[in-house]
Motif scaffolding. Sequence first.
Motif, PDB file in Angstrom:
ATOM      1  N   ILE A 225      -0.190 -15.302   1.031  1.00  0.00           N
ATOM      2  CA  ILE A 225      -0.264 -14.999  -0.096  1.00  0.00           C
ATOM      3  C   ILE A 225      -1.162 -13.653  -0.242  1.00  0.00           C
ATOM      4  CG2 ILE A 225      -2.152 -16.637  -0.530  1.00  0.00           C
ATOM      5  CD1 ILE A 225       0.490 -15.429  -3.189  1.00  0.00           C
ATOM      6  N   ASP A 226      -2.152 -13.613   0.443  1.00  0.00           N
ATOM      7  CA  ASP A 226      -3.285 -12.608   0.248  1.00  0.00           C
ATOM      8  C   ASP A 226      -2.564 -11.236   0.718  1.00  0.00           C
ATOM      9  OD1 ASP A 226      -5.030 -14.275  -1.015  1.00  0.00           O
ATOM     10  OD2 ASP A 226      -6.146 -14.769   0.995  1.00  0.00           O
ATOM     11  N   ALA A 227      -1.888 -11.364   1.870  1.00  0.00           N
ATOM     12  CA  ALA A 227      -1.026 -10.196   2.307  1.00  0.00           C
ATOM     13  C   ALA A 227       0.097  -9.715   1.260  1.00  0.00           C
ATOM     14  CB  ALA A 227      -0.567 -10.540   3.663  1.00  0.00           C
ATOM     15  N   LEU A 228       0.845 -10.494   0.687  1.00  0.00           N
ATOM     16  CA  LEU A 228       1.676 -10.354  -0.315  1.00  0.00           C
ATOM     17  C   LEU A 228       1.148  -9.880  -1.615  1.00  0.00           C
ATOM     18  CD1 LEU A 228       4.107 -13.626   0.095  1.00  0.00           C
ATOM     19  CD2 LEU A 228       4.710 -11.109   0.867  1.00  0.00           C
ATOM     20  N   ILE A 229       0.048 -10.290  -1.998  1.00  0.00           N
ATOM     21  CA  ILE A 229      -0.464  -9.852  -3.421  1.00  0.00           C
ATOM     22  C   ILE A 229      -1.268  -8.816  -3.319  1.00  0.00           C
ATOM     23  CG2 ILE A 229      -2.523 -11.363  -3.609  1.00  0.00           C
ATOM     24  CD1 ILE A 229      -0.848 -12.273  -6.319  1.00  0.00           C
ATOM     25  N   ALA A 230      -1.876  -8.210  -1.961  1.00  0.00           N
ATOM     26  CA  ALA A 230      -2.720  -7.166  -1.978  1.00  0.00           C
ATOM     27  C   ALA A 230      -2.620  -6.133  -2.965  1.00  0.00           C
ATOM     28  CB  ALA A 230      -2.740  -6.586  -0.507  1.00  0.00           C
ATOM     29  N   PRO A 231      -3.804  -5.472  -3.605  1.00  0.00           N
ATOM     30  CA  PRO A 231      -3.547  -4.793  -4.837  1.00  0.00           C
ATOM     31  C   PRO A 231      -3.067  -3.266  -4.674  1.00  0.00           C
ATOM     32  CG  PRO A 231      -5.823  -5.052  -4.247  1.00  0.00           C
ATOM     33  CD  PRO A 231      -4.999  -6.007  -3.409  1.00  0.00           C
ATOM     34  N   THR A 232      -2.125  -2.925  -5.306  1.00  0.00           N
ATOM     35  CA  THR A 232      -1.629  -1.676  -5.227  1.00  0.00           C
ATOM     36  C   THR A 232      -2.897  -0.350  -5.105  1.00  0.00           C
ATOM     37  OG1 THR A 232       0.144  -2.386  -6.831  1.00  0.00           O
ATOM     38  CG2 THR A 232      -0.198   0.126  -6.495  1.00  0.00           C
ATOM     39  N   ARG A 233      -2.694   0.512  -4.059  1.00  0.00           N
ATOM     40  CA  ARG A 233      -3.550   1.490  -3.882  1.00  0.00           C
ATOM     41  C   ARG A 233      -3.470   2.503  -4.776  1.00  0.00           C
ATOM     42  NH1 ARG A 233      -6.700   3.024   0.136  1.00  0.00           N
ATOM     43  NH2 ARG A 233      -7.395   5.153   0.630  1.00  0.00           N
ATOM     44  N   ILE A 234      -4.620   3.074  -5.371  1.00  0.00           N
ATOM     45  CA  ILE A 234      -4.822   4.042  -6.384  1.00  0.00           C
ATOM     46  C   ILE A 234      -5.154   5.116  -5.724  1.00  0.00           C
ATOM     47  CG2 ILE A 234      -6.386   4.760  -8.429  1.00  0.00           C
ATOM     48  CD1 ILE A 234      -6.390   1.738  -9.024  1.00  0.00           C
ATOM     49  N   TYR A 235      -4.131   6.403  -5.858  1.00  0.00           N
ATOM     50  CA  TYR A 235      -4.323   7.683  -5.048  1.00  0.00           C
ATOM     51  C   TYR A 235      -5.207   8.770  -5.914  1.00  0.00           C
ATOM     52  CZ  TYR A 235      -0.854   5.244  -2.190  1.00  0.00           C
ATOM     53  OH  TYR A 235      -0.272   4.461  -1.365  1.00  0.00           O
ATOM     54  N   VAL A 236      -5.661   8.456  -7.182  1.00  0.00           N
ATOM     55  CA  VAL A 236      -6.039   9.555  -8.127  1.00  0.00           C
ATOM     56  C   VAL A 236      -7.421  10.304  -7.444  1.00  0.00           C
ATOM     57  CG1 VAL A 236      -7.437  10.037 -10.185  1.00  0.00           C
ATOM     58  CG2 VAL A 236      -5.435   8.191 -10.339  1.00  0.00           C
ATOM     59  N   LYS A 237      -8.081   9.636  -6.994  1.00  0.00           N
ATOM     60  CA  LYS A 237      -9.439  10.553  -6.669  1.00  0.00           C
ATOM     61  C   LYS A 237      -9.341  11.329  -5.586  1.00  0.00           C
ATOM     62  CE  LYS A 237     -13.044   7.986  -9.440  1.00  0.00           C
ATOM     63  NZ  LYS A 237     -14.246   7.146  -9.379  1.00  0.00           N
ATOM     64  N   SER A 238      -8.399  10.930  -4.606  1.00  0.00           N
ATOM     65  CA  SER A 238      -8.353  11.594  -3.098  1.00  0.00           C
ATOM     66  C   SER A 238      -7.370  12.777  -3.509  1.00  0.00           C
ATOM     67  CB  SER A 238      -7.720  10.732  -2.138  1.00  0.00           C
ATOM     68  OG  SER A 238      -6.437  10.317  -2.671  1.00  0.00           O
ATOM     69  N   LEU A 239      -6.317  12.907  -4.618  1.00  0.00           N
ATOM     70  CA  LEU A 239      -5.559  13.811  -4.712  1.00  0.00           C
ATOM     71  C   LEU A 239      -5.931  14.779  -5.684  1.00  0.00           C
ATOM     72  CD1 LEU A 239      -2.083  11.633  -4.825  1.00  0.00           C
ATOM     73  CD2 LEU A 239      -2.991  13.463  -3.041  1.00  0.00           C
ATOM     74  N   LEU A 240      -6.739  14.431  -6.693  1.00  0.00           N
ATOM     75  CA  LEU A 240      -7.054  15.232  -7.862  1.00  0.00           C
ATOM     76  C   LEU A 240      -7.662  16.560  -7.429  1.00  0.00           C
ATOM     77  CD1 LEU A 240      -6.743  15.330 -10.867  1.00  0.00           C
ATOM     78  CD2 LEU A 240      -8.815  14.360 -11.069  1.00  0.00           C
TER      79      LEU A 240
END
Length: 367
Positions: A225-240
Amino acid sequence: MSDDNTPKSYSYEQAGVSIAAGNALVKAIAPLAKSTARPGADAELGGFGGFFDPRAAGYKDPLLVAANDGVGTKVKLAIDHDRHDHIGIDLVAMCVNDLIVQGAEPLFFLDYFATGKLENGVAERVVAGIAEGCRISGCALIGGETAEMPGMYAAGDYDLAGFCVGAVERGEQLTGDKVADGDVLLGLASSGVHSNGYSLVRRLAEDKGWKLDRPALFDSDTLLIDALIAPTRIYVKSLLPFIRSGRINALAHITGGGLLENIPRVLPKGLHARIDAGAWEQPRLMAFLQAQGNIEPGEMARTFNCGIGMVLAVPADGVAALKSELEAAGETVFVIGIVEEGEKGCTVQGSAEVWSAREDWEAVHLG
């Protein structure tokens, strides 16, 4: 002596809506919102709306960019397995990642939480995740709506929606018009399934009788369940920083429709993306889903992110330096393909054994 003819007195609470519980929730989450304050917003809750000052955020001539989204049926997994703490990160991620691909910095966020009966312990955990997502992406949680609607949802169920506004200085927005023949496609690794494809995941779980509270077959240290529900990665600070320096021609957030359908959304007419599925190792979670569902490679490419959460179109002469700097910023980066002349669209291709294929294969989406 009572009068049996006295009309019955009704209250909102008797109808199933607790104003007191709603007020208690606002009081409980106010510090969470306050923790997301940033230049331009104080993130105070309780008013009829929220203010944002673009000048205080450093903007001179900004274009405003808006996005809204939800997390689909991933929320049902969170409800059924008491995993409420990170679903709010998913909600923020789905919105802010859609903003960054347009070159916009996320500025402020509002959420909508709807349920049949407000359970403040659950709601607080969800909003705590939303606040965490806002902190990760650098945007302020300036308000939202909590809707208690008796009869609309089954006991314990809730749904989420998010709305985010960002800004980009006029002339710096990413529209895809800079993409050119010969641009190289870089892929940034995803953190898991992210927030798309969960209707298929849940169908497999039911049909195959998965024991979600047991260690995953592909990772004995992690519950399935924890593998399936891992939160979506946020790419904002690395890309900006790289967007602002003009080193990225286009970005595609890999959501519903997978690699096949999302990359063409940022291509101009006359250009085609060609992806080599063998350019990165298929994540074990994706291999598990594919094997369990006997899913064809082409169906994987149009359903799941397949291990790539964000795709960048970059001039060929800037690839090596940008890849190195993104890795230094914490991203896992792969060179996954190229942009070439052709009908607008995307081809994902692989040789035999890539994504468990028995022979060479390709999947094509045009338009």
